[in-house]
Enzyme design. Structure first.
Site, PDB file in Angstrom:
ATOM      1  N   ASP A 171       0.746  -1.313   0.045  1.00 18.27           N
ATOM      2  CA  ASP A 171      -0.031   0.066  -0.064  1.00 18.27           C
ATOM      3  C   ASP A 171       0.911   1.346   0.045  1.00 18.27           C
ATOM      4  OD1 ASP A 171       0.599   0.476   2.731  1.00 18.27           O
ATOM      5  OD2 ASP A 171      -1.461   0.023   3.310  1.00 18.27           O
ATOM      6  N   ILE A 172       0.296   2.409  -0.434  1.00 17.98           N
ATOM      7  CA  ILE A 172       0.907   3.762  -0.582  1.00 17.98           C
ATOM      8  C   ILE A 172       1.261   4.110   0.876  1.00 17.98           C
ATOM      9  CG2 ILE A 172       0.812   5.817  -1.717  1.00 17.98           C
ATOM     10  CD1 ILE A 172      -1.181   4.799  -3.816  1.00 17.98           C
ATOM     11  N   GLU A 215      -6.025   2.467  -0.894  1.00 16.50           N
ATOM     12  CA  GLU A 215      -4.552   2.567  -1.454  1.00 16.50           C
ATOM     13  C   GLU A 215      -3.946   1.195  -1.522  1.00 16.50           C
ATOM     14  OE1 GLU A 215      -4.101   4.019   2.939  1.00 16.50           O
ATOM     15  OE2 GLU A 215      -5.717   3.831   1.341  1.00 16.50           O
TER      16      GLU A 215
END
Length: 311
Positions: A171-172, A215
Site C-alpha cells: 500500500d501507498i 490505497e
C-alpha cells in the site's frame, strides 16, 4: 471492433456453406462436422456463439450442448439449435438443456442473421457486465473479489504438483496525509499511477494484479518461488519510485513510496488461500513497522515459517 466468432456445427457440409455465406461478412466463422469435433473446436476457439445441428451421427447435438453447458470454460457460450421445420419436441429438449434459441431448416438468411446478431450482442453486454463486476472502476485492475477467487483456483491447481505460489501485498505510504494535502482528485490520480506502475512491474500473463481496497494492492504470482517474488517486489518499488509523485508530508521520502509484504509457499492439498493473504498482510505491516518504503518476506508451510526483511 474485433469480429465475434461463430462456430457452425453440422454434419451436412452444404448446410455449413449456406450459413457461412450468410454470416462470413460480419463474423469470423469456424465449423465442425461432428459432435466430438465441435467440442474440440469450441475449447480451442472459445466462440461467441454456437449454431448446433440436432441430428448428427455419434455424439448428437443434445449431448454436445449438455457437455458445453457442463464445462465452466464453455458454459456461457450461447447455443442456437438448427432443427427441421416443425420439430417442436427437439426444440423443447434443446431449450431445456440450455440452448437460448433455435432456427429452422431450410435456413432463411434474414432470420439467421437477425437471431445471431441479437444473441451475439446480448453476449457482448453480459461479458461487459461480468467484466465490470470483477474490475476496479478507478484503476482498471482486477478487484478484490476476482483476486480472492483466482487465488483459490491457483492454490487448488498448484497443490496437485506442489509448486510454489507467492502473494504480494502493498500500500501507498502516508496516503491519508497525501489526500489531506493535495485533495481527493489528486489522490485518485496517484492511485491510478501506482496501478499503472504495478502493471509494468508484474509482467507475466499468468500473474494477476488487483486493487485490494483504498490505497492497497495485491498480486498473485503462480509458479513463483521466494527469489522470483522478491525480484517482482523490487521492480514494483522501482516502478513506483520512478513516478516521482511529490509527497511533502511523507516521513520517508519527498515522493510517493509503497510498503510491500510478500508470502511464498509450496502448495499442498488442503491449504487455504487465505493463508497467503494473511501472511502477506503480516509482512506488509512488518514493512510499515520497520520504516516503510521496503519489502518484508515470509516463506511458510503448514508447520513453520521463515521471515526475512529486504531494505
Amino acid at each position: 471492433m474485433t469480429k465475434a466468432t461463430i462456430l457452425i456445427v453440422d454434419d451436412e457440409v452444404s448446410n455449413i456453406e449456406i450459413m457461412n455465406a450468410v454470416l462470413e461478412d460480419d463474423y469470423d466463422v469456424c465449423f465442425a462436422t461432428s459432435g466430438q469435433q465441435a467440442l474440440d473446436v469450441a475449447r480451442a476457439a472459445q466462440p461467441d456463439l454456437v449454431l448446433l445441428d440436432v441430428l448428427m451421427p455419434g455424439i448428437d447435438g443434445f449431448e454436445v450442448c449438455r457437455q458445453l453447458k457442463s464445462d465452466p470454460l464453455l458454459a456461457d457460450i450461447p447455443v442456437i439449435f438448427t432443427t427441421g421445420l416443425g420439430d417442436t419436441e427437439d426444440e423443447m429438449r434443446g431449450l431445456s438443456l440450455g440452448a437460448i434459441d433455435y432456427v429452422t431448416k431450410p435456413i432463411q438468411p434474414a432470420i439467421l442473421r437477425a437471431r445471431v446478431g441479437n444473441h451475439v450482442e446480448l453476449k457482448r453486454l453480459r461479458d461487459q457486465l461480468a467484466s465490470m463486476a470483477v474490475t476496479d472502476a478507478l484503476t482498471g485492475l482486477n478487484n478484490r473479489r476476482y483476486l480472492e477467487r483466482s487465488l483459490q483456483t491457483e492454490v487448488g491447481r498448484l497443490a496437485r504438483t506442489g509448486e510454489w505460489l507467492s502473494v504480494i501485498m502493498l500500500d501507498i505510504d502516508f496516503f491519508k496525509q497525501f489526500n489531506d494535502t493535495y485533495g481527493h482528485p489528486a489522490g485518485d490520480r496517484c492511485i491510478t499511477m501506482v496501478a499503472a506502475a504495478l502493471t509494468r512491474a508484474v509482467k507475466r500473463a499468468s500473474d494477476l494484479s488487483a486493487r485490494y481496497g483504498g490505497e492497497e494492492f495485491a498480486c498473485v504470482l503462480p509458479d513463483t518461488d521466494p527469489k522470483g517474488a522478491e525480484m517482482v517486489a523490487q521492480e514494483i518499488l522501482l516502478q513506483v519510485q520512478s513516478l516521482n509523485i511529490p509527497h511533502e508530508r511523507s516521513q520517508v521520502s519527498p515522493f510517493i513510496t509503497v510498503s510491500i509484504g510478500v508470502a511464498s509457499a509450496r502448495c499442498s492439498p488442503g491449504m487455504s488461500a487465505e493463508r497467503w493473504m494473511s501472511e502477506a498482510d503480516q509482512q506488509l505491516y512488518a514493512s510499515k513497522r520497520q520504516g516503510r518504503n521496503r519489502i518484508s518476506m515470509a516463506e511458510f508451510d503448514c508447520g513453520e515459517e521463515q521471515i526475512s526483511a529486504v531494505n
